[in-house]
Structure formats: structure tokens, C-alpha cells
Design a protein around this motif. Sequence first.
Motif, short mmCIF file in Angstrom:
data_model
loop_
_atom_site.label_atom_id
_atom_site.label_comp_id
_atom_site.label_asym_id
_atom_site.label_seq_id
_atom_site.Cartn_x
_atom_site.Cartn_y
_atom_site.Cartn_z
N VAL A 77 0.86 -1.18 0.00
CA VAL A 77 0.00 0.00 0.00
C VAL A 77 0.89 1.24 0.00
N VAL A 78 0.69 2.12 -0.97
CA VAL A 78 1.49 3.35 -1.05
C VAL A 78 0.67 4.60 -0.77
N GLY A 79 -0.65 4.46 -0.62
CA GLY A 79 -1.44 5.65 -0.32
C GLY A 79 -2.92 5.44 -0.56
N THR A 80 -3.64 6.55 -0.52
CA THR A 80 -5.08 6.55 -0.74
C THR A 80 -5.46 7.72 -1.63
N LEU A 81 -6.61 7.60 -2.23
CA LEU A 81 -7.23 8.67 -3.00
C LEU A 81 -8.64 8.88 -2.46
N ARG A 82 -9.21 10.02 -2.77
CA ARG A 82 -10.61 10.28 -2.47
C ARG A 82 -11.18 11.11 -3.60
N LEU A 83 -12.33 10.69 -4.11
CA LEU A 83 -13.08 11.46 -5.10
C LEU A 83 -14.50 11.58 -4.56
N SER A 84 -14.96 12.82 -4.36
CA SER A 84 -16.29 13.05 -3.79
C SER A 84 -17.12 13.89 -4.75
N LEU A 85 -18.30 13.36 -5.10
CA LEU A 85 -19.22 14.10 -5.97
C LEU A 85 -19.88 15.19 -5.14
N ARG A 86 -19.81 16.43 -5.61
CA ARG A 86 -20.35 17.56 -4.85
C ARG A 86 -21.67 18.06 -5.42
N GLU A 87 -21.78 18.09 -6.71
CA GLU A 87 -23.01 18.45 -7.40
C GLU A 87 -22.92 17.81 -8.77
N ARG A 88 -23.97 17.91 -9.54
CA ARG A 88 -23.98 17.24 -10.84
C ARG A 88 -22.78 17.69 -11.68
N GLY A 89 -21.95 16.73 -12.06
CA GLY A 89 -20.81 17.00 -12.92
C GLY A 89 -19.57 17.55 -12.24
N VAL A 90 -19.64 17.78 -10.92
CA VAL A 90 -18.52 18.41 -10.20
C VAL A 90 -18.10 17.52 -9.03
N ALA A 91 -16.79 17.34 -8.92
CA ALA A 91 -16.25 16.55 -7.81
C ALA A 91 -14.97 17.21 -7.30
N ASP A 92 -14.65 16.89 -6.06
CA ASP A 92 -13.33 17.27 -5.54
C ASP A 92 -12.61 15.99 -5.16
N PHE A 93 -11.30 16.09 -5.05
CA PHE A 93 -10.52 14.90 -4.73
C PHE A 93 -9.32 15.29 -3.91
N GLY A 94 -8.72 14.27 -3.33
CA GLY A 94 -7.49 14.43 -2.58
C GLY A 94 -6.71 13.13 -2.65
N TYR A 95 -5.46 13.21 -2.31
CA TYR A 95 -4.61 12.02 -2.32
C TYR A 95 -3.60 12.14 -1.20
N ALA A 96 -3.15 10.99 -0.74
CA ALA A 96 -2.15 10.93 0.31
C ALA A 96 -1.22 9.76 -0.01
N ILE A 97 0.05 10.05 -0.14
CA ILE A 97 1.05 9.04 -0.47
C ILE A 97 1.99 8.89 0.71
N ARG A 98 2.33 7.65 1.05
CA ARG A 98 3.25 7.43 2.18
C ARG A 98 4.60 8.07 1.86
N PRO A 99 5.25 8.72 2.83
CA PRO A 99 6.46 9.50 2.58
C PRO A 99 7.57 8.75 1.83
N GLU A 100 7.80 7.49 2.14
CA GLU A 100 8.89 6.78 1.44
C GLU A 100 8.57 6.52 -0.03
N ALA A 101 7.33 6.80 -0.45
CA ALA A 101 6.95 6.65 -1.86
C ALA A 101 6.79 8.00 -2.57
N TRP A 102 7.13 9.09 -1.88
CA TRP A 102 7.04 10.41 -2.51
C TRP A 102 8.05 10.52 -3.65
N ASN A 103 7.76 11.41 -4.57
CA ASN A 103 8.64 11.75 -5.70
C ASN A 103 8.89 10.58 -6.64
N ARG A 104 7.92 9.69 -6.75
CA ARG A 104 8.02 8.57 -7.70
C ARG A 104 6.93 8.63 -8.77
N GLY A 105 6.10 9.67 -8.74
CA GLY A 105 5.05 9.82 -9.73
C GLY A 105 3.78 9.03 -9.43
#
Length: 183
Positions: A77-105
Motif C-alpha cells: 500500500v502506497v497511499g489513498t485517493l478520495r473522489l467526492s461528488l459535490r453536485e452534478r458533474g462536479v467533484a473534488d478529490f485528494g490524495y495521500a502518499i506514504r512518505p517513502e513513496a514520494w517523488n516517484r510519480g
Amino acid sequence: MKLPIQTARLVLRDMTGVDWREVHAYNRDPEFYRFLPIDSPDEEATRGFVRLCLARARARPRRHYDPILCERTTGRVVGTLRLSLRERGVADFGYAIRPEAWNRGYATEAVAALLGAARRPLGLVQVWATVDPENAASCRVLEKLGFSCCGGEAGASIKAGRPPSLVYKRSLAPAEFVSERAL
């Protein structure tokens, strides 16, 4: 949108109850929380987070997607994502990557795959994310994926005493969408 999603290096899949251990393993690292709005959780809070993700995956209609990111070759496991629908056609998202996996794309690869898989089935035309202004790496991820920083539309501070967060937006019109292949 259907999970799992496979990329060249990752599998994005729904969480399972046992994933809390892997998530908690990197949750303990103070570096992981440098740009996040919460402090490092204890084991019970991490279990609660995973239970929330499991409940949101069962909700109908589904409005939140919280895939866990695993390396295809190792299953780590290198991290998580989140995609949340806010209204029709619009979403926000976030991501979290474990530090030892940073800077790998991994964040760029995962977000591109998630948005590519979500655009049509969820009818997305616009997505947005907020970023701590001191998180230059996250800003680069979003810019690489074609997001624009919206001047004058700053969000609330990510952490107390910090400047307001930056808001990045992206149109997902078919002609403008950046595919994983373009990266």
C-alpha cells in the motif's frame, strides 16, 4: 465507476477491513501529516477512517470513492485517493502518499487513472482540489495533470496558522482531458 483500476505500476481498489494496518503504518510518520489538516491518528482513528471508506463504498447512490493504492508488483500500500461528488458533474478529490513513496510519480499516475475512469460514468465536467501553498510537490502534480490554480479563490487554511489553501480546478471536457498515456 468501477474499481479496481490498474495502471502501469498501481492497482486502485476499494479498501478492505484489513487495510487499516497498512494505512496506520504510514499514518504514524509525522512527515506524512506535514501538509494534511489533521494530526497523526491512533489505531482506533485509523480503523474508523477505513470503516468510513467501507461504508461510503456501500452507499447507494455512491457519492464517494476512496481507493487504496497498491504497487502492482509487490501489493504494498502506497497511499489513498478520495473522489467526492459535490453536485452534478462536479467533484473534488485528494490524495495521500506514504512518505517513502514520494517523488516517484504515484500521485500523478493514480489521479490520472482515477479521473480517466470516473469522467464518463460519473458525468464529470469539472474537478477541483485544495493544496497547502507550501506543498510544492502537490502543486506540481496538479499542474502536470492540467489543473489551474484559481487566483483569489483560496480555501480555508489546511492547518491553523498557515496561509489559506490553494484551489486548483480542471475541466474534463473531452478535448481537454489529459490521459494517463499523455504523461
